[in-house]
Design an enzyme around this catalytic site. Structure first.
Site, PDB file in Angstrom:
ATOM      1  N   HIS A  63      61.076  53.892  50.885  1.00  0.00           N
ATOM      2  CA  HIS A  63      62.064  54.469  49.966  1.00  0.00           C
ATOM      3  C   HIS A  63      61.793  55.956  49.720  1.00  0.00           C
ATOM      4  O   HIS A  63      62.739  56.752  49.603  1.00  0.00           O
ATOM      5  CB  HIS A  63      62.086  53.685  48.654  1.00  0.00           C
ATOM      6  CG  HIS A  63      62.680  52.313  48.814  1.00  0.00           C
ATOM      7  ND1 HIS A  63      62.110  51.172  48.288  1.00  0.00           N
ATOM      8  CD2 HIS A  63      63.789  51.905  49.481  1.00  0.00           C
ATOM      9  CE1 HIS A  63      62.851  50.119  48.625  1.00  0.00           C
ATOM     10  NE2 HIS A  63      63.874  50.536  49.346  1.00  0.00           N
ATOM     11  N   ASP A  87      68.717  46.638  46.867  1.00  0.00           N
ATOM     12  CA  ASP A  87      67.489  46.385  46.097  1.00  0.00           C
ATOM     13  C   ASP A  87      67.217  47.508  45.091  1.00  0.00           C
ATOM     14  O   ASP A  87      66.356  47.398  44.237  1.00  0.00           O
ATOM     15  CB  ASP A  87      66.286  46.226  47.043  1.00  0.00           C
ATOM     16  CG  ASP A  87      66.150  47.401  47.988  1.00  0.00           C
ATOM     17  OD1 ASP A  87      66.302  47.203  49.218  1.00  0.00           O
ATOM     18  OD2 ASP A  87      65.966  48.546  47.516  1.00  0.00           O
ATOM     19  N   GLU A 106      77.406  48.772  48.365  1.00  0.00           N
ATOM     20  CA  GLU A 106      76.682  47.595  48.856  1.00  0.00           C
ATOM     21  C   GLU A 106      77.703  46.491  49.117  1.00  0.00           C
ATOM     22  O   GLU A 106      78.565  46.227  48.272  1.00  0.00           O
ATOM     23  CB  GLU A 106      75.652  47.149  47.807  1.00  0.00           C
ATOM     24  CG  GLU A 106      75.081  45.770  47.935  1.00  0.00           C
ATOM     25  CD  GLU A 106      74.331  45.513  49.236  1.00  0.00           C
ATOM     26  OE1 GLU A 106      74.722  44.559  49.941  1.00  0.00           O
ATOM     27  OE2 GLU A 106      73.368  46.240  49.521  1.00  0.00           O
ATOM     28  N   ASP A 138      82.304  47.104  51.917  1.00  0.00           N
ATOM     29  CA  ASP A 138      81.706  47.395  53.217  1.00  0.00           C
ATOM     30  C   ASP A 138      81.645  48.914  53.356  1.00  0.00           C
ATOM     31  O   ASP A 138      82.650  49.598  53.119  1.00  0.00           O
ATOM     32  CB  ASP A 138      82.576  46.784  54.332  1.00  0.00           C
ATOM     33  CG  ASP A 138      81.904  46.852  55.692  1.00  0.00           C
ATOM     34  OD1 ASP A 138      82.143  45.948  56.509  1.00  0.00           O
ATOM     35  OD2 ASP A 138      81.143  47.823  55.913  1.00  0.00           O
ATOM     36  N   GLY A 139      80.502  49.433  53.734  1.00  0.00           N
ATOM     37  CA  GLY A 139      80.325  50.883  53.832  1.00  0.00           C
ATOM     38  C   GLY A 139      81.351  51.541  54.740  1.00  0.00           C
ATOM     39  O   GLY A 139      81.786  52.667  54.483  1.00  0.00           O
ATOM     40  N   ASP A 156      70.815  52.770  53.994  1.00  0.00           N
ATOM     41  CA  ASP A 156      69.652  51.878  53.849  1.00  0.00           C
ATOM     42  C   ASP A 156      70.158  50.457  54.066  1.00  0.00           C
ATOM     43  O   ASP A 156      70.326  49.671  53.142  1.00  0.00           O
ATOM     44  CB  ASP A 156      69.039  52.015  52.450  1.00  0.00           C
ATOM     45  CG  ASP A 156      67.950  50.960  52.225  1.00  0.00           C
ATOM     46  OD1 ASP A 156      67.746  50.552  51.061  1.00  0.00           O
ATOM     47  OD2 ASP A 156      67.351  50.512  53.237  1.00  0.00           O
ATOM     48  N   ASP A 159      69.234  45.418  59.593  1.00  0.00           N
ATOM     49  CA  ASP A 159      69.276  45.765  61.012  1.00  0.00           C
ATOM     50  C   ASP A 159      70.684  45.596  61.597  1.00  0.00           C
ATOM     51  O   ASP A 159      71.530  44.918  61.001  1.00  0.00           O
ATOM     52  CB  ASP A 159      68.290  44.869  61.772  1.00  0.00           C
ATOM     53  CG  ASP A 159      66.859  45.144  61.324  1.00  0.00           C
ATOM     54  OD1 ASP A 159      66.314  44.322  60.543  1.00  0.00           O
ATOM     55  OD2 ASP A 159      66.334  46.194  61.676  1.00  0.00           O
ATOM     56  N   PRO A 163      76.313  41.752  58.885  1.00  0.00           N
ATOM     57  CA  PRO A 163      77.207  42.701  58.206  1.00  0.00           C
ATOM     58  C   PRO A 163      76.903  44.174  58.493  1.00  0.00           C
ATOM     59  O   PRO A 163      77.775  45.022  58.364  1.00  0.00           O
ATOM     60  CB  PRO A 163      76.989  42.383  56.724  1.00  0.00           C
ATOM     61  CG  PRO A 163      75.686  41.672  56.633  1.00  0.00           C
ATOM     62  CD  PRO A 163      75.542  40.922  57.934  1.00  0.00           C
TER      63      PRO A 163
HETATM   64  N1  SAM Z   1      65.153  48.612  53.794  1.00  0.00           N
HETATM   65  C1  SAM Z   1      65.765  47.487  54.374  1.00  0.00           C
HETATM   66  C2  SAM Z   1      65.666  47.582  55.864  1.00  0.00           C
HETATM   67  O1  SAM Z   1      65.285  48.671  56.335  1.00  0.00           O
HETATM   68  O2  SAM Z   1      65.889  46.616  56.552  1.00  0.00           O
HETATM   69  C3  SAM Z   1      67.198  47.372  53.897  1.00  0.00           C
HETATM   70  C4  SAM Z   1      67.234  46.922  52.525  1.00  0.00           C
HETATM   71  S1  SAM Z   1      68.780  46.832  51.729  1.00  0.00           S
HETATM   72  C5  SAM Z   1      68.520  45.423  50.795  1.00  0.00           C
HETATM   73  C6  SAM Z   1      69.947  46.352  52.934  1.00  0.00           C
HETATM   74  C7  SAM Z   1      71.312  46.094  52.340  1.00  0.00           C
HETATM   75  O3  SAM Z   1      72.366  46.489  53.235  1.00  0.00           O
HETATM   76  C8  SAM Z   1      71.566  44.599  52.043  1.00  0.00           C
HETATM   77  O4  SAM Z   1      71.635  44.402  50.658  1.00  0.00           O
HETATM   78  C9  SAM Z   1      72.900  44.299  52.748  1.00  0.00           C
HETATM   79  O5  SAM Z   1      73.732  43.423  52.019  1.00  0.00           O
HETATM   80  C10 SAM Z   1      73.493  45.707  52.859  1.00  0.00           C
HETATM   81  N2  SAM Z   1      74.521  45.840  53.895  1.00  0.00           N
HETATM   82  C11 SAM Z   1      74.521  45.283  55.136  1.00  0.00           C
HETATM   83  N3  SAM Z   1      75.660  45.618  55.795  1.00  0.00           N
HETATM   84  C12 SAM Z   1      76.388  46.412  54.949  1.00  0.00           C
HETATM   85  C13 SAM Z   1      77.657  47.084  55.065  1.00  0.00           C
HETATM   86  N4  SAM Z   1      78.389  46.982  56.176  1.00  0.00           N
HETATM   87  N5  SAM Z   1      78.082  47.832  54.019  1.00  0.00           N
HETATM   88  C14 SAM Z   1      77.327  47.926  52.875  1.00  0.00           C
HETATM   89  N6  SAM Z   1      76.124  47.295  52.701  1.00  0.00           N
HETATM   90  C15 SAM Z   1      75.660  46.560  53.732  1.00  0.00           C
END
Ligand code: SAM
Length: 288
Positions: A63, A87, A106, A138-139, A156, A159, A163
């Site tokens: 972070h 998170d 998110e 969705d971003g 952030d 992988d 989503p």
């Molecule tokens: N640091 C972690 C990593 O490197 O793997 C990521 C942590 S953070 C919790 C990841 C977040 O991305 C999740 O809460 C997931 O729901 C969100 N996420 C995944 N796809 C997304 C999208 N298309 N738009 C917005 N948020 C998304």
């Protein structure tokens, strides 16, 4: 007494194993399986679809570098967009700056709700900060709508499976380019383990090079992100981070009054230095 172990399912032939004290959450949302484990070695751990996202013990490394490297590379980052980050760890670090506004977009509101309840050591009170705009979407939709400009965009996400896959596409990168402030806009994103996801960084680097004038990479090591060096991309409309001198970063760091446990100006600078095998992988793809 029988021991409980969690084994991560990200890699077919390599496994991270964590000894579990207690399973606090085992849940399913519209988008993914959400687990929060209390472990002996890393405290509370957020797991999405069997993949470790963050842990109380080593989250500060990831972070801090993913926030402070872009924020201190920008002369005055007033408007920040975080995509993913449910998170709250990146939001916590961004709010250490006198930013005017932060948007966190998110896709899964359950991740935020469960993080507020079980991972307060990571998100602290950041979701309730008056500068924070929390958007459940969705971003890709948010950047497509292009309602405002940002100085720094931090992705952030999990992988590029499930989503998050859409967040590694040229369409998304082009939309991000268009919502970044013309002068110094900066974009950063995690690109996985340099050893076990070795295709990811060259793939993303190649796509960004077609859109941004300045693209480079940086790395760190996060104990629970197995596979050695963990890589990131840095892209900008107007800033070449390799041209910013150490003394300039030191001055900005001192002025910011930041208290950090991993990040410092020398680590900032050295993070851009890549070992030969990664450098060659990135450059090889460019010539491909
Ligand atoms: N640091 C972690 C990593 O490197 O793997 C990521 C942590 S953070 C919790 C990841 C977040 O991305 C999740 O809460 C997931 O729901 C969100 N996420 C995944 N796809 C997304 C999208 N298309 N738009 C917005 N948020 C998304």
């Amino acid at each position: 007494m029988k021991e409980t172990w969690f084994y991560e399912s990200l890699f077919p032939s390599v496994r991270l194993g964590l000894k579990v004290r207690k399973v606090l959450v085992s849940n399913k949302s519209q988008y993914q399986k959400i687990s929060i484990l209390d472990t002996y070695q890393f405290g509370k751990v957020l797991v999405l679809d069997g993949v470790v996202q963050t842990t109380e013990r080593d989250e500060f490394i990831y972070h801090e570098i993913l926030t402070h490297l872009p924020m201190l590379s920008h002369p005055q980052p007033d408007r920040v967009l975080i995509i993913g980050g449910g998170d709250g760890g990146i939001l916590r670090e961004v709010l250490k700056y006198p930013v005017k506004e932060v948007f966190l977009v998110e896709i899964d509101k359950k991740v935020i709700e469960l993080s507020k309840t079980y991972l307060s050591a990571i998100c602290r009170n950041s979701f309730n900060d008056r500068r924070a705009n929390i958007i459940i979407d969705d971003g890709v939709n948010f950047v497509k709508e292009r309602k405002r400009k940002f100085d720094v965009v931090i992705v952030d996400s999990s992988d590029p499976i499930g989503p998050a896959k859409v967040l590694f596409s040229s369409k998304f990168y082009t939309d991000v380019f268009n919502i970044l402030s013309h002068d110094y806009g900066i974009f950063v994103q995690q690109t996985g383990s340099s050893f076990l996801q070795e295709e990811e960084l060259p793939y993303v680097y190649r796509k960004l090079k077609m859109i941004f004038p300045f693209v480079t990479t940086f790395s760190t090591a996060v104990p629970t992100y197995i596979g050695g060096l963990f890589s990131f991309v840095f892209a900008s409309r107007g800033i070449d981070p390799l041209k910013i001198g150490l003394s300039q970063i030191e001055k900005r760091y001192r002025k910011s009054g930041l208290k950090t446990r991993y990040y410092n100006p020398k680590i900032h600078h050295s993070s851009f230095t890549l070992p030969t095998y990664i450098k060659e992988a990135v450059e090889a793809k460019r010539n491909g």
